[in-house]
Design an enzyme around this catalytic site. Structure first.
Site, PDB file in Angstrom:
ATOM      1  N   GLU A  43      34.963  91.122  89.472  1.00  0.00           N
ATOM      2  CA  GLU A  43      34.785  89.878  88.730  1.00  0.00           C
ATOM      3  C   GLU A  43      33.423  89.899  88.051  1.00  0.00           C
ATOM      4  O   GLU A  43      32.441  90.400  88.605  1.00  0.00           O
ATOM      5  CB  GLU A  43      34.875  88.698  89.701  1.00  0.00           C
ATOM      6  CG  GLU A  43      34.784  87.342  89.044  1.00  0.00           C
ATOM      7  CD  GLU A  43      34.789  86.196  90.061  1.00  0.00           C
ATOM      8  OE1 GLU A  43      35.291  85.122  89.725  1.00  0.00           O
ATOM      9  OE2 GLU A  43      34.293  86.408  91.194  1.00  0.00           O
ATOM     10  N   LYS A 113      42.024  82.943  86.354  1.00  0.00           N
ATOM     11  CA  LYS A 113      41.731  82.472  87.714  1.00  0.00           C
ATOM     12  C   LYS A 113      42.050  80.978  87.867  1.00  0.00           C
ATOM     13  O   LYS A 113      41.602  80.159  87.065  1.00  0.00           O
ATOM     14  CB  LYS A 113      40.255  82.730  88.016  1.00  0.00           C
ATOM     15  CG  LYS A 113      39.786  82.373  89.410  1.00  0.00           C
ATOM     16  CD  LYS A 113      38.302  82.716  89.532  1.00  0.00           C
ATOM     17  CE  LYS A 113      37.736  82.385  90.882  1.00  0.00           C
ATOM     18  NZ  LYS A 113      36.271  82.660  90.936  1.00  0.00           N
ATOM     19  N   CYS A 156      38.784  86.853  93.301  1.00  0.00           N
ATOM     20  CA  CYS A 156      37.730  86.338  94.179  1.00  0.00           C
ATOM     21  C   CYS A 156      38.147  85.174  95.078  1.00  0.00           C
ATOM     22  O   CYS A 156      38.788  85.366  96.103  1.00  0.00           O
ATOM     23  CB  CYS A 156      36.503  85.985  93.348  1.00  0.00           C
ATOM     24  SG  CYS A 156      34.974  85.845  94.311  1.00  0.00           S
TER      25      CYS A 156
END
Length: 272
Positions: A43, A113, A156
């Site tokens: 990321e 995300k 993440c």
């Protein structure tokens, strides 16, 4: 069934995209030389810096990141995941986008995300990702890649939401990609155990590229890019320094573990 090498890249990204692209290419080249077929970048691989600068750079950086992934995948003949980069979103916001690119430069999958890191940590640090990042609106994809099996995407903070990985497992993912910039404070206690849990409960490989070290004099990342097998065994750990976690992936092993421990077949979702 497929057997291949996967590499989880670990770098220390900065506010300077040129330096970050150079650092990323260095690790991609090293991974390719070691025989990796699947390479994941963490990321924020192209930029780690202040929100205002990210918002300023995003319009140009988004296209540059996509082109970089295409060029690197073709140059080194790897399937390459760009684990998260800024793309202009709504007013004053970006989206955090991951792209998986094939060896011919073709876009295989894209994911924005959906879980944003808004937390107040006991060490005094506060993070408000939602202040300048717009969440994605679609569940992450699983894509069949010839020779590599079925690959599922995430980013993440998603790792704390097991239902997302149940979705990926339900789509028959063999490999779960978890590129991250995990904080040092949370990482020391939660990073590895969360990734092992996602591997074990979904009987899938986990490939987790990571940021490491100190960024722009403020944020500290945990490091320890990992490759984990479907039994939860850590196959490779990049430690604290920039580098690689490289390990073999064998999708026939996924099927063996799922036959030995058929928990996915034993679910009773109608009761919950």
């Amino acid at each position: 069934m497929s057997s291949f090498l996967a590499a989880a890249v670990q770098i220390t990204s900065t506010p300077d995209p040129d330096a970050n692209f150079a650092a990323a290419e260095e690790q991609i080249e090293l991974a390719a030389r070691r025989g990796a077929d699947l390479v994941g970048l963490p990321e924020n691989f192209a930029f780690m810096g202040e929100d205002a600068l990210r918002l300023e750079l995003a319009p140009a950086l988004a296209g540059r990141c996509s082109r970089f992934l295409v060029t690197m995948a073709r140059r080194y003949q790897v399937t390459l995941l760009g684990g998260g980069f800024p793309v202009p979103g709504g007013e004053g916001h970006t989206v955090n986008r991951a792209e998986l690119v094939g060896t011919e430069g073709q876009l295989l999958a894209r994911y924005d995300k959906i879980h944003l890191f808004d937390v107040d940590l006991p060490d005094g640090n506060t993070y408000r990702e939602s202040a300048t990042v717009q969440p994605g609106t679609e569940l992450p994809p699983v894509v069949e890649v010839p020779g590599l099996g079925r690959i599922g995407l995430s980013i993440c903070y998603d790792v704390r939401f097991p239902e997302l990985y149940r979705h990926l497992a339900g789509a028959s993912a063999d490999v779960l990609m978890v590129p991250a910039a995990f904080t040092a404070f949370t990482g020391k206690d939660h990073w590895q155990v969360l990734l092992q849990a996602r591997a074990i409960e979904n009987t899938a490989y986990v490939v987790a590229p990571a940021q490491t070290g100190l960024h722009y004099g403020r944020r500290q990342s945990h490091g320890h890019a990992l490759v984990i097998d479907p039994w939860g065994t850590v196959l490779a750990d990049a430690g604290d320094a920039p580098g690689l976690a490289v390990a073999p992936i064998d999708t026939s092993h996924v099927q063996r573990v799922r036959a030995q421990m058929p928990s996915l077949q034993h679910r009773r979702p109608a009761l919950f």
